[in-house]
Write a protein that holds these residues in place. Structure first.
Motif, PDB file in Angstrom:
ATOM      1  N   MET A   1       0.838  -1.200   0.000  1.00 37.26           N
ATOM      2  CA  MET A   1       0.000   0.000   0.000  1.00 37.26           C
ATOM      3  C   MET A   1       0.875   1.252   0.000  1.00 37.26           C
ATOM      4  SD  MET A   1      -1.620  -0.110   3.846  1.00 37.26           S
ATOM      5  CE  MET A   1      -1.488  -1.829   4.325  1.00 37.26           C
ATOM      6  N   LYS A   2       0.270   2.360  -0.470  1.00 32.98           N
ATOM      7  CA  LYS A   2       0.993   3.634  -0.533  1.00 32.98           C
ATOM      8  C   LYS A   2       0.306   4.633   0.398  1.00 32.98           C
ATOM      9  CE  LYS A   2       1.932   3.137  -5.427  1.00 32.98           C
ATOM     10  NZ  LYS A   2       1.448   3.479  -6.749  1.00 32.98           N
ATOM     11  N   VAL A   3       1.121   5.469   1.031  1.00 36.33           N
ATOM     12  CA  VAL A   3       0.556   6.529   1.872  1.00 36.33           C
ATOM     13  C   VAL A   3       1.104   7.859   1.379  1.00 36.33           C
ATOM     14  CG1 VAL A   3       0.372   7.503   4.192  1.00 36.33           C
ATOM     15  CG2 VAL A   3       0.364   5.024   3.894  1.00 36.33           C
ATOM     16  N   TYR A   4       0.209   8.766   1.005  1.00 31.11           N
ATOM     17  CA  TYR A   4       0.604  10.127   0.658  1.00 31.11           C
ATOM     18  C   TYR A   4       0.778  10.885   1.965  1.00 31.11           C
ATOM     19  CZ  TYR A   4      -0.311   9.084  -4.203  1.00 31.11           C
ATOM     20  OH  TYR A   4      -0.255   8.532  -5.455  1.00 31.11           O
ATOM     21  N   THR A   5       1.970  11.433   2.150  1.00 29.97           N
ATOM     22  CA  THR A   5       2.372  11.903   3.467  1.00 29.97           C
ATOM     23  C   THR A   5       3.224  13.167   3.352  1.00 29.97           C
ATOM     24  OG1 THR A   5       3.629  11.221   5.455  1.00 29.97           O
ATOM     25  CG2 THR A   5       4.392  10.340   3.378  1.00 29.97           C
ATOM     26  N   TYR A   6       3.388  13.871   4.452  1.00 34.89           N
ATOM     27  CA  TYR A   6       4.345  14.977   4.544  1.00 34.89           C
ATOM     28  C   TYR A   6       4.756  15.060   5.995  1.00 34.89           C
ATOM     29  CZ  TYR A   6       6.504  19.557   3.745  1.00 34.89           C
ATOM     30  OH  TYR A   6       7.391  20.597   3.634  1.00 34.89           O
ATOM     31  N   TRP A   7       6.002  15.465   6.233  1.00 32.24           N
ATOM     32  CA  TRP A   7       6.532  15.367   7.596  1.00 32.24           C
ATOM     33  C   TRP A   7       5.642  16.066   8.611  1.00 32.24           C
ATOM     34  CZ3 TRP A   7       7.775  19.593  10.582  1.00 32.24           C
ATOM     35  CH2 TRP A   7       7.978  20.819   9.916  1.00 32.24           C
ATOM     36  N   ARG A   8       5.101  17.255   8.274  1.00 30.77           N
ATOM     37  CA  ARG A   8       4.427  18.029   9.310  1.00 30.77           C
ATOM     38  C   ARG A   8       2.950  17.671   9.461  1.00 30.77           C
ATOM     39  NH1 ARG A   8       5.555  23.827   8.172  1.00 30.77           N
ATOM     40  NH2 ARG A   8       4.582  24.018  10.185  1.00 30.77           N
ATOM     41  N   SER A   9       2.432  16.800   8.615  1.00 35.28           N
ATOM     42  CA  SER A   9       0.989  16.513   8.632  1.00 35.28           C
ATOM     43  C   SER A   9       0.588  15.721   9.882  1.00 35.28           C
ATOM     44  CB  SER A   9       0.606  15.726   7.377  1.00 35.28           C
ATOM     45  OG  SER A   9      -0.665  15.134   7.563  1.00 35.28           O
ATOM     46  N   LEU A  10      -0.278  16.339  10.685  1.00 32.82           N
ATOM     47  CA  LEU A  10      -0.724  15.686  11.922  1.00 32.82           C
ATOM     48  C   LEU A  10      -1.716  14.568  11.628  1.00 32.82           C
ATOM     49  CD1 LEU A  10      -1.148  18.885  14.112  1.00 32.82           C
ATOM     50  CD2 LEU A  10       0.778  17.280  14.076  1.00 32.82           C
ATOM     51  N   ALA A  11      -2.539  14.763  10.601  1.00 32.75           N
ATOM     52  CA  ALA A  11      -3.496  13.704  10.244  1.00 32.75           C
ATOM     53  C   ALA A  11      -2.731  12.464   9.763  1.00 32.75           C
ATOM     54  CB  ALA A  11      -4.453  14.211   9.172  1.00 32.75           C
ATOM     55  N   THR A  12      -1.622  12.696   9.052  1.00 32.27           N
ATOM     56  CA  THR A  12      -0.819  11.566   8.585  1.00 32.27           C
ATOM     57  C   THR A  12      -0.042  10.939   9.736  1.00 32.27           C
ATOM     58  OG1 THR A  12      -0.602  12.799   6.520  1.00 32.27           O
ATOM     59  CG2 THR A  12       0.733  10.821   6.740  1.00 32.27           C
ATOM     60  N   PHE A  13       0.343  11.738  10.722  1.00 33.26           N
ATOM     61  CA  PHE A  13       1.002  11.198  11.930  1.00 33.26           C
ATOM     62  C   PHE A  13       0.104  10.131  12.563  1.00 33.26           C
ATOM     63  CE2 PHE A  13       2.243  12.545  16.569  1.00 33.26           C
ATOM     64  CZ  PHE A  13       3.058  11.439  16.714  1.00 33.26           C
ATOM     65  N   ARG A  14      -1.192  10.396  12.655  1.00 32.52           N
ATOM     66  CA  ARG A  14      -2.116   9.411  13.241  1.00 32.52           C
ATOM     67  C   ARG A  14      -2.050   8.081  12.474  1.00 32.52           C
ATOM     68  NH1 ARG A  14      -5.293  14.410  13.932  1.00 32.52           N
ATOM     69  NH2 ARG A  14      -6.528  14.444  12.042  1.00 32.52           N
ATOM     70  N   VAL A  15      -2.039   8.220  11.153  1.00 34.71           N
ATOM     71  CA  VAL A  15      -2.031   7.015  10.303  1.00 34.71           C
ATOM     72  C   VAL A  15      -0.686   6.289  10.399  1.00 34.71           C
ATOM     73  CG1 VAL A  15      -2.135   6.252   7.886  1.00 34.71           C
ATOM     74  CG2 VAL A  15      -3.819   7.878   8.768  1.00 34.71           C
ATOM     75  N   ARG A  16       0.402   7.050  10.446  1.00 33.97           N
ATOM     76  CA  ARG A  16       1.725   6.410  10.581  1.00 33.97           C
ATOM     77  C   ARG A  16       1.800   5.595  11.865  1.00 33.97           C
ATOM     78  NH1 ARG A  16       4.050  11.564   8.450  1.00 33.97           N
ATOM     79  NH2 ARG A  16       4.292  12.223  10.617  1.00 33.97           N
ATOM     80  N   ILE A  17       1.248   6.138  12.961  1.00 28.84           N
ATOM     81  CA  ILE A  17       1.275   5.381  14.228  1.00 28.84           C
ATOM     82  C   ILE A  17       0.487   4.080  14.062  1.00 28.84           C
ATOM     83  CG2 ILE A  17       0.752   5.349  16.699  1.00 28.84           C
ATOM     84  CD1 ILE A  17       0.639   8.480  16.553  1.00 28.84           C
ATOM     85  N   ALA A  18      -0.692   4.183  13.471  1.00 25.53           N
ATOM     86  CA  ALA A  18      -1.525   2.978  13.313  1.00 25.53           C
ATOM     87  C   ALA A  18      -0.795   1.927  12.489  1.00 25.53           C
ATOM     88  CB  ALA A  18      -2.851   3.337  12.640  1.00 25.53           C
ATOM     89  N   LEU A  19      -0.144   2.350  11.413  1.00 29.77           N
ATOM     90  CA  LEU A  19       0.592   1.399  10.569  1.00 29.77           C
ATOM     91  C   LEU A  19       1.713   0.749  11.376  1.00 29.77           C
ATOM     92  CD1 LEU A  19       0.576   3.631   7.393  1.00 29.77           C
ATOM     93  CD2 LEU A  19      -0.424   1.334   7.502  1.00 29.77           C
ATOM     94  N   ASN A  20       2.384   1.542  12.206  1.00 29.27           N
ATOM     95  CA  ASN A  20       3.450   0.983  13.050  1.00 29.27           C
ATOM     96  C   ASN A  20       2.882  -0.008  14.062  1.00 29.27           C
ATOM     97  OD1 ASN A  20       5.325   2.547  11.756  1.00 29.27           O
ATOM     98  ND2 ASN A  20       5.559   4.046  13.401  1.00 29.27           N
ATOM     99  N   LEU A  21       1.776   0.366  14.710  1.00 36.34           N
ATOM    100  CA  LEU A  21       1.192  -0.533  15.725  1.00 36.34           C
ATOM    101  C   LEU A  21       0.770  -1.859  15.093  1.00 36.34           C
ATOM    102  CD1 LEU A  21      -1.042   1.973  17.764  1.00 36.34           C
ATOM    103  CD2 LEU A  21       1.068   0.888  18.560  1.00 36.34           C
ATOM    104  N   LYS A  22       0.272  -1.781  13.872  1.00 36.67           N
ATOM    105  CA  LYS A  22      -0.197  -2.996  13.186  1.00 36.67           C
ATOM    106  C   LYS A  22       0.954  -3.748  12.515  1.00 36.67           C
ATOM    107  CE  LYS A  22      -4.709  -1.936  13.646  1.00 36.67           C
ATOM    108  NZ  LYS A  22      -5.592  -2.743  14.502  1.00 36.67           N
ATOM    109  N   GLY A  23       2.140  -3.153  12.530  1.00 36.43           N
ATOM    110  CA  GLY A  23       3.293  -3.809  11.913  1.00 36.43           C
ATOM    111  C   GLY A  23       3.209  -3.864  10.401  1.00 36.43           C
ATOM    112  N   LEU A  24       2.603  -2.841   9.786  1.00 30.37           N
ATOM    113  CA  LEU A  24       2.420  -2.849   8.330  1.00 30.37           C
ATOM    114  C   LEU A  24       3.475  -1.981   7.650  1.00 30.37           C
ATOM    115  CD1 LEU A  24      -1.456  -2.354   8.392  1.00 30.37           C
ATOM    116  CD2 LEU A  24      -0.219  -4.470   7.846  1.00 30.37           C
ATOM    117  N   THR A  25       3.960  -2.450   6.510  1.00 28.89           N
ATOM    118  CA  THR A  25       4.900  -1.632   5.738  1.00 28.89           C
ATOM    119  C   THR A  25       4.133  -0.958   4.601  1.00 28.89           C
ATOM    120  OG1 THR A  25       5.450  -3.540   4.409  1.00 28.89           O
ATOM    121  CG2 THR A  25       6.937  -3.038   6.224  1.00 28.89           C
TER     122      THR A  25
END
Ligand SMILES: N[C@@H](CCC(=O)N[C@@H](CS)C(=O)NCC(=O)O)C(=O)O
Length: 216
Positions: A1-25
């Motif tokens: 899967m692909k994630v459109y992201t930017y370093w400062r995006s707080l909404a994307t921060f939420r998603v990055r954490i979820a992906l990490n918790l789920k162990g998804l690349t």
């Protein structure tokens, strides 16, 4: 899967954490919000709302809006769960999440703060003051609920991270990046510090992403 992201995006921060918790690349694709990339046809064709995050699945399907992405990931990859097993608990976790997702964060996004700054002639400090004001009001709401509710534990809801912690972490990270402190919000501070001691949260922090300034 692909994630459109930017370093400062707080909404994307939420998603990055979820992906990490789920162990998804995933494959990160940068949308430089400071350069206005979100308005370019290349991204508008992906997400006509011109905001990030967007999640694109391997079959090409688009999932957008951070809360919908979190719930999608939780349904498809249920372990560890981001929502409690009981309906009342799920309502509480969603309600806590929406304090930032629905009420605070929309007021401080680049499109809103730039509009306010341009229309009302705010300088950088004026813009930061606008951002801190709305984050602080959200923090008051979080502190009020979290400090009095028996359901609050080590985390926002019990002793395991839920969607509410991902949202709270994004709220606190935004507030502190804009030079706010959590001194008036001890319960929030305790939970945020607990979250950020976990590398799955910490490595998703805006200032740990490629392109982030060294000191902000
Ligand atoms: N409610 C949306 C908010 C999305 C949003 O506004 N994202 C910001 C970055 S955190 C953005 O892309 N802003 C672009 C702009 O304001 O022009 C979500 O939670 O996904």
């Amino acid at each position: 899967m692909k994630v459109y992201t930017y370093w400062r995006s707080l909404a994307t921060f939420r998603v990055r954490i979820a992906l990490n918790l789920k162990g998804l690349t995933y494959e990160p694709i940068e949308v430089n919000l400071d350069a206005g990339d979100q308005h370019q046809p290349a991204y508008k064709n992906v997400n006509p709302q011109m905001v990030i995050p967007s999640l694109v699945l391997d079959d090409g399907s688009l999932i957008y809006q951070s809360a919908a992405i979190l719930e999608y990931l939780d349904e498809v990859y249920p372990k560890p769960p981001l929502l409690p097993a009981d309906a009342k608990g799920r309502a509480r976790v969603r309600a806590l999440s929406l304090i930032t997702v629905a009420d605070s964060h929309p007021l401080i996004t680049p499109r809103v703060r730039n509009y306010v700054a341009t229309t009302y002639g705010l300088d950088d400090e004026g813009k930061a003051g606008w951002v801190r004001r709305w984050f602080a009001q959200g923090l008051d709401a979080y502190e009020g609920h979290l400090s009095r509710d028996a359901a609050t534990g080590t985390y926002c809801h019990g002793d395991l991270p839920t969607m509410a912690d991902l949202c709270l972490a994004s709220h606190c990270a935004g507030y502190t990046v804009f030079k706010g402190t959590l001194d008036r919000h001890p319960t929030v501070k305790r939970i945020y510090e607990r979250c950020m001691a976990d590398e799955r949260f910490a490595s998703a922090h805006p200032l740990r992403q490629p392109g982030a300034p060294k000191a902000h």
